[in-house]
Design an enzyme around this catalytic site. Structure first.
Site, PDB file in Angstrom:
ATOM      1  N   HIS A 165       0.809  -1.217   0.000  1.00 36.64           N
ATOM      2  CA  HIS A 165       0.000   0.000   0.000  1.00 36.64           C
ATOM      3  C   HIS A 165       0.848   1.275   0.000  1.00 36.64           C
ATOM      4  O   HIS A 165       0.333   2.363  -0.273  1.00 36.64           O
ATOM      5  CB  HIS A 165      -0.988   0.010   1.176  1.00 36.64           C
ATOM      6  CG  HIS A 165      -0.385   0.291   2.509  1.00 36.64           C
ATOM      7  ND1 HIS A 165      -0.111  -0.693   3.437  1.00 36.64           N
ATOM      8  CD2 HIS A 165      -0.007   1.449   3.101  1.00 36.64           C
ATOM      9  CE1 HIS A 165       0.398  -0.146   4.528  1.00 36.64           C
ATOM     10  NE2 HIS A 165       0.473   1.158   4.348  1.00 36.64           N
ATOM     11  N   ASP A 195      -0.021  -7.527   1.350  1.00 34.39           N
ATOM     12  CA  ASP A 195       0.475  -6.158   1.522  1.00 34.39           C
ATOM     13  C   ASP A 195       1.996  -6.107   1.524  1.00 34.39           C
ATOM     14  O   ASP A 195       2.608  -5.391   2.313  1.00 34.39           O
ATOM     15  CB  ASP A 195      -0.085  -5.528   2.806  1.00 34.39           C
ATOM     16  CG  ASP A 195       0.077  -4.011   2.826  1.00 34.39           C
ATOM     17  OD1 ASP A 195       0.211  -3.414   1.746  1.00 34.39           O
ATOM     18  OD2 ASP A 195       0.088  -3.427   3.929  1.00 34.39           O
ATOM     19  N   SER A 268       4.692   2.545   7.918  1.00 25.76           N
ATOM     20  CA  SER A 268       4.303   1.397   7.102  1.00 25.76           C
ATOM     21  C   SER A 268       5.470   0.893   6.262  1.00 25.76           C
ATOM     22  O   SER A 268       6.128   1.669   5.566  1.00 25.76           O
ATOM     23  CB  SER A 268       3.147   1.771   6.178  1.00 25.76           C
ATOM     24  OG  SER A 268       1.971   1.984   6.895  1.00 25.76           O
TER      25      SER A 268
END
Length: 518
Positions: A165, A195, A268
């Site tokens: 992402h 992911d 992230s």
């Protein structure tokens, strides 16, 4: 019966599993408060190599012999976080992305938040100026959209792991090293199901991380995250493992590591280190009501990430395995009805036609207790185990059926995109038309609802969302025809070009909802 009390099952690896969490984004707050020390602190006393306070030692000494007493747990030395950062911090990178998105500065009423536009839009002649349409409104135009994330270097020649992402839909990806060197990165591949994304930069002799083993990681163990939260490079935050093998909605392939490490936007894709300085996970999601950290964060186990990375490097794509069952969580009542001593395992609610599960002889009502000798404690354990397998792999299943354990052998299928393989899946995304994800009611739910049949809406978007359909609604009929299966719903929707009428049950009420398919 209220439809929203129905247990919801979620697709994962061709397996449907129960989940309760919803959105993932977060904010930081102070969790630790210093306490002033007491006037007289306990003098540490060492017993059997563990540090104890004098009060604990006296308690242990005064316990009569022959009586049962729980031995106190001595403290351990905290990890050397400073050494971990010094040794491996240089292998952590910041990732900046840029993409062009077509947008307009006007809102739905034709107004604009831009004061420059507000001033000039009403002046005579502006209708013919570049960027304005015939009504004097701003025309859609391309604007740059920038994003940030983190990652870490896997090989000295510039192989980097991050979250999918972070780089999805990016036109340009820039990697910034700890020494401030910057490189344009190529996205070798990404996998939205887990992911995970793999990047490559043109560099050599780069610092790399050391990889760990999540099997050695336990709840309560120390962990450390390094990343770029809110763009603050090389930020380190620490905490403990809060739980393992968390199953989250839409992430059935990943048995997440839950921690209380402060993770925020920009973290992230960054690494999660264990107490020895080995990477055990990739920070991926947070659970928040504010958009920032609130004490719960989730990391993808490193084994899952490496499995995906190896496939991307080798072939440029990722293939997941599929068993083809709908499962749900067991509770004590269900366990007792199946004559199980405790509610462990994954209860099979439905079998996809012509799937690995169907060929293996699995039946609704079976409880899968073991998968390749690995115990299934909760239903969410199964999708993760299936997901790390490969199509064609043989899986030995220990199944509880009719009060006894039997063994079945399944050969895993290839997981396909659910929307492209709706007939083979008990769950229907159907995002192109109706826009709902559904599953059939179980026999117990049919009895509770007093319905002949129906499909529970689990996720909703597109035309259905615009019509007001909500998760938890039960679709009873389409244009007057009772709906009994996902395949039948597909067929009924496919026959209509523009509109259809859904009869749904919401709570105790039945209502017709008109849906414009567009």
């Amino acid at each position: 019966m209220k439809a929203k009390e129905i247990t919801i099952a979620l697709v994962a690896a061709g397996v449907l599993s129960v989940g309760t969490a919803n959105a993932f984004n977060w904010n930081a707050s102070d969790w630790f408060h210093k306490k002033t020390s007491t006037a007289q602190a306990d003098t540490p006393t060492t017993i059997a190599g563990s540090a104890m306070s004098s009060s604990q030692a006296n308690t242990a000494q005064n316990t009569p012999s022959g009586t049962s007493a729980t031995a106190p747990i001595g403290p351990i030395t905290a990890p050397n976080y400073r050494a971990i950062v010094e040794r491996y911090g240089s292998a952590v990178v910041g990732i900046n992305t840029e993409a062009m998105h077509k947008t307009s500065m006007e809102d739905s009423d034709g107004a604009s938040s831009d004061p420059f536009f507000q001033f000039f839009r009403g002046l005579p002649g502006m209708q013919g100026m570049p960027g304005f349409n015939g009504q004097g409104r701003m025309q859609p135009h391309d604007v740059p959209v920038r994003g940030q994330g983190s990652g870490f270097i896997l090989s000295k020649d510039g192989l980097i792991l991050t979250n999918a992402h972070v780089v999805n839909d990016a036109d340009e990806v820039t990697v910034k090293l700890s020494d401030r060197r910057e490189y344009k990165a190529k996205v070798l591949g990404s996998d939205k199901a887990t992911d995970i994304a793999v990047l490559k930069i043109d560099a050599n002799n780069l610092p790399v991380v050391s990889l760990g083993d999540t099997k050695q990681l336990g709840v309560g163990d120390y962990v450390l995250a390094i990343g770029s939260p809110f763009g603050f490079e090389q930020s380190a935050t620490a905490g403990i493992v809060s739980a393992k093998s968390r199953s989250l909605p839409g992430d059935g392939y990943v048995p997440f590591i839950q921690t209380d490490v402060a993770v925020n936007p920009g973290n992230s894709g960054g690494p999660l280190f264990d107490a020895s300085g080995n990477v055990v996970g990739i920070n991926s999601q947070i659970y928040s009501q504010t958009g920032g950290y609130q004490g719960v964060s989730f990391a993808i186990p490193i084994e899952v990430a490496l499995n995906v990375s190896n496939q991307i490097v080798k072939s440029g794509k990722v293939v997941h395995a599929r068993l083809g069952v709908t499962i749900q969580e067991l509770n004590q009542t269900l366990a007792e009805s199946f004559k199980l001593k405790q509610p462990d395992g994954a209860l099979v609610a439905n079998i996809a036609p012509d799937s690995a599960a169907a060929r293996a002889g699995l039946e609704p009502g079976d409880v899968i207790l073991k998968y390749n000798d690995q115990i299934i404690k909760r239903s969410g354990d199964l999708p993760a185990l299936v997901g790390i397998g490969k199509p064609g792999d043989k899986a030995t299943l220990q199944v509880w059926r009719a009060g006894k354990a039997i063994e079945l052998l399944a050969m895993l299928d290839t997981a396909k995109d659910v929307a492209m393989n709706e007939d083979a899946s008990p769950r229907n995304q159907n995002k192109g038309r109706l826009g709902v994800s559904v599953r059939p009611l179980t026999s117990d739910e049919i009895r509770q609802a007093g319905l002949p049949s129906g499909l529970v809406v689990e996720q909703v978007g597109g035309a259905a969302a615009r019509a007001g359909i909500e998760a938890g609604d039960v679709i009873i009929a389409v244009n007057g025809a009772n709906v009994k299966s996902v395949t039948q719903l597909q067929s009924l929707v496919a026959k209509e070009n523009k509109q259809l009428a859904l009869l749904i049950q919401r709570g105790d009420a039945k209502i017709f909802v008109p849906v414009n398919l567009g």
